[in-house]
Enzyme design. Sequence first.
Site, PDB file in Angstrom:
ATOM      1  N   ASP A   1      -8.327  -3.024   3.392  1.00 15.78           N
ATOM      2  CA  ASP A   1      -6.948  -3.016   2.045  1.00 15.78           C
ATOM      3  C   ASP A   1      -6.294  -4.054   3.190  1.00 15.78           C
ATOM      4  O   ASP A   1      -5.074  -3.451   4.612  1.00 15.78           O
ATOM      5  CB  ASP A   1      -6.136  -1.758   1.562  1.00 15.78           C
ATOM      6  CG  ASP A   1      -4.882  -1.850   1.825  1.00 15.78           C
ATOM      7  OD1 ASP A   1      -4.721  -3.021   0.897  1.00 15.78           O
ATOM      8  OD2 ASP A   1      -4.588  -0.639   1.177  1.00 15.78           O
TER       9      ASP A   1
ATOM     10  N   CYS B   1      -6.975  -1.277   7.471  1.00 16.90           N
ATOM     11  CA  CYS B   1      -5.999  -2.068   6.279  1.00 16.90           C
ATOM     12  C   CYS B   1      -4.593  -2.397   7.471  1.00 16.90           C
ATOM     13  O   CYS B   1      -4.736  -2.469   8.730  1.00 16.90           O
ATOM     14  CB  CYS B   1      -4.530  -0.695   5.758  1.00 16.90           C
ATOM     15  SG  CYS B   1      -3.230  -1.459   4.869  1.00 16.90           S
TER      16      CYS B   1
ATOM     17  N   SER C   1       0.843  -1.041   0.016  1.00 14.41           N
ATOM     18  CA  SER C   1      -0.342   0.381   0.904  1.00 14.41           C
ATOM     19  C   SER C   1       0.734   1.324  -0.143  1.00 14.41           C
ATOM     20  O   SER C   1       1.826   1.300   0.678  1.00 14.41           O
ATOM     21  CB  SER C   1      -0.509   0.197   1.582  1.00 14.41           C
ATOM     22  OG  SER C   1      -1.672  -1.197   1.325  1.00 14.41           O
TER      23      SER C   1
ATOM     24  N   TRP D   1      -4.207  -8.607   4.035  1.00 17.01           N
ATOM     25  CA  TRP D   1      -3.245  -9.119   3.325  1.00 17.01           C
ATOM     26  C   TRP D   1      -3.166 -10.558   4.731  1.00 17.01           C
ATOM     27  O   TRP D   1      -3.561  -9.832   5.585  1.00 17.01           O
ATOM     28  CB  TRP D   1      -2.334  -8.406   3.372  1.00 17.01           C
ATOM     29  CG  TRP D   1      -1.761  -7.901   4.773  1.00 17.01           C
ATOM     30  CD1 TRP D   1      -1.031  -8.186   5.559  1.00 17.01           C
ATOM     31  CD2 TRP D   1      -1.035  -6.374   4.930  1.00 17.01           C
ATOM     32  NE1 TRP D   1      -0.305  -7.357   6.162  1.00 17.01           N
ATOM     33  CE2 TRP D   1      -0.405  -6.397   5.465  1.00 17.01           C
ATOM     34  CE3 TRP D   1      -2.152  -5.366   4.173  1.00 17.01           C
ATOM     35  CZ2 TRP D   1      -0.165  -4.617   6.375  1.00 17.01           C
ATOM     36  CZ3 TRP D   1      -1.552  -4.457   4.354  1.00 17.01           C
ATOM     37  CH2 TRP D   1      -0.655  -4.062   5.505  1.00 17.01           C
TER      38      TRP D   1
END
Length: 635
Positions: free
Chosen positions: A632, A587, A415, A634
């Site tokens: 966002d 995030c 990002s 992961w």
Amino acid sequence: MGCVFSLPEDRRDAAERTPTTRETSFIEKMKKTGKNIIVFYGSQTGTAEEFANRLSKDAQRYGMKGMVADPEEYSMGELSRLSEIKNSLAIFCMATYGEGDPTDNAQDFYDWLQENDDEDLSGLNYTVFGLGNKTYEHYNAMGKYVDKRLGELGATRIYDLGMGDDDGNLEEDFVSWREQFWPAVCEHFGVEASGDESSIRQYELKEHTDINMNKVYTGEIGRLKSFEVQKPPFDSKNPFLAPVTVNRKLNKAGERHLMHLELDITGSKIRYESGDHVAVFPTNDSALVNKLGQILGVDLDVVISLNNLDEESNKKHPFPCPTTYRTALTHYLDITHPPRTNVLYELAQYASDPKDQENMRKMASSSPEGKALYQSWVLDASRNILAILEDMPSLRPPVDHLCELLPRLQARYYSIASSSKVHPNSIHICAVVVEYKTKTGRTNKGVATNWLKNKLVTDNGHKSTVPMYIRKSQFRLPFKSTNPVIMVGPGTGIAPFMGFIQERGWLKQQGKEVGETVLFFGCRHKNEDYIYQEELEGAEKNGVLTQLNVAFSRDQDHKVYVQHLLTKNKEHVWKLIHTDNAHIYICGDARNMAKDVQTAFYEIAEEVGGMTRTQAVDYVKKLMTKGRYSQDVWS
């Protein structure tokens, strides 16, 4: 998602050879080459493409002929014509990307499926295998959609939808599904498997003795010499070599290494927006590559090509050729991930000890003890290909077959931690260096983060560069600057919010009215890893950040995380969301943090908004649909 793609490398050299129009009919191609099975893939990181190749290869065991196809290269409206080919079957290996989206190469196919209600696919036999990750909200959305939609359009499903979970063991899910899928194909078409279980090479080795070195690939992703002569536009097939202008350690103490890098994109015509991702192409550690060369007893600097034995295939080589083994193992092949079972299965024939051979084949089967062995010996022990060769001295495969089997080294996405309004010519990355001890006592290092860590600003008088391109994202500040934003990002999850904060500050300077900007950040210890502390406190001081909430998880007896701070501020948070139309951004880690934070929002809606849990869940889902709750994340 809207990425602009140029021709992938294999298509590009096809285009250079024949200036005539590209064959977009897979039906004509199948007829011409006598194929009856076509395997389409929707792939972002190469796994779905790898699975598609394995299924296509399988077909020959059943007296059928398979071909692999990228849906982006063909006219998918031709699916209705597949019935013109006897005993034909279309297999779809579809990965889901991000928040339930199609992968870039499957976007057009997805749009086509959505738009064509009057399509008649009654002559089409199909099956779908989906690749997803259970930690994400929209688990396997793409696989489920393709499976359902083809059925609605009249196609015949000949075997159940398979679903792979990358949070568990994707390889095991695929192997189990595939083992049941082929008998179903045999039954449907009345064919039988030939007893031939031997591995069939896909490429043949050619060694070049007197080649002009200007014709040899040295690590470029697409066009030969593209790293020497850089030409825009830059994208995934033509990355830009961005000089590193800053590389500093962010944390003051602790054993981890958190870093901040700045890449210079001056003159590249590259544009980005806050929230986008930067993709970088890392290279493997030369020590690992040298050890592989040593253990296999090869001269790594021999110039070779691996040429596809199937003349008609679009994929002429597994990676850019001609090149050297050293370049292939450094730039093109993934040598650090634990290998998938098909690699072990095919390498088994080279083990001189029958016991080793048996174990390798067992790990590739779907028998319970085989699965358990693969899980414990390969996955749990984090054994990469080098560790496997070291721990299995009887296994010494030819290096060219190993290179054929290893997956491609993939770009890594970060990002972007800056705003192009403030830094139009610079892209900031914030990342933590990955390094851990495995159960076998080895030290495994993350490929990209260790490579980035060593990108010194000037290395012996040379500028360090990073091959990169931009991947557009849906993670965007609200269109109206007056909308409040709530940002939740512990650790390196702070990255996109650094860009958001810079941008909100810039809007304020332009005299725009800016809504409340609230940040929930978390780290372990205030005096160790409170990264960007000066910037964040500065932004709070000048009113760009209206509220800075920081959780130091380990500075007291009980753990304090971002979700606890959210609950502590529940009245204010609820007012921002429910009354002031705030946008929420999350995030960081998908597995734990994103889930816990989502639960905290449910609880706030219950406690302050007076809802039942069902209503609260529904309320948050609606925020997601409206684009007011973005993640966002992961895993």
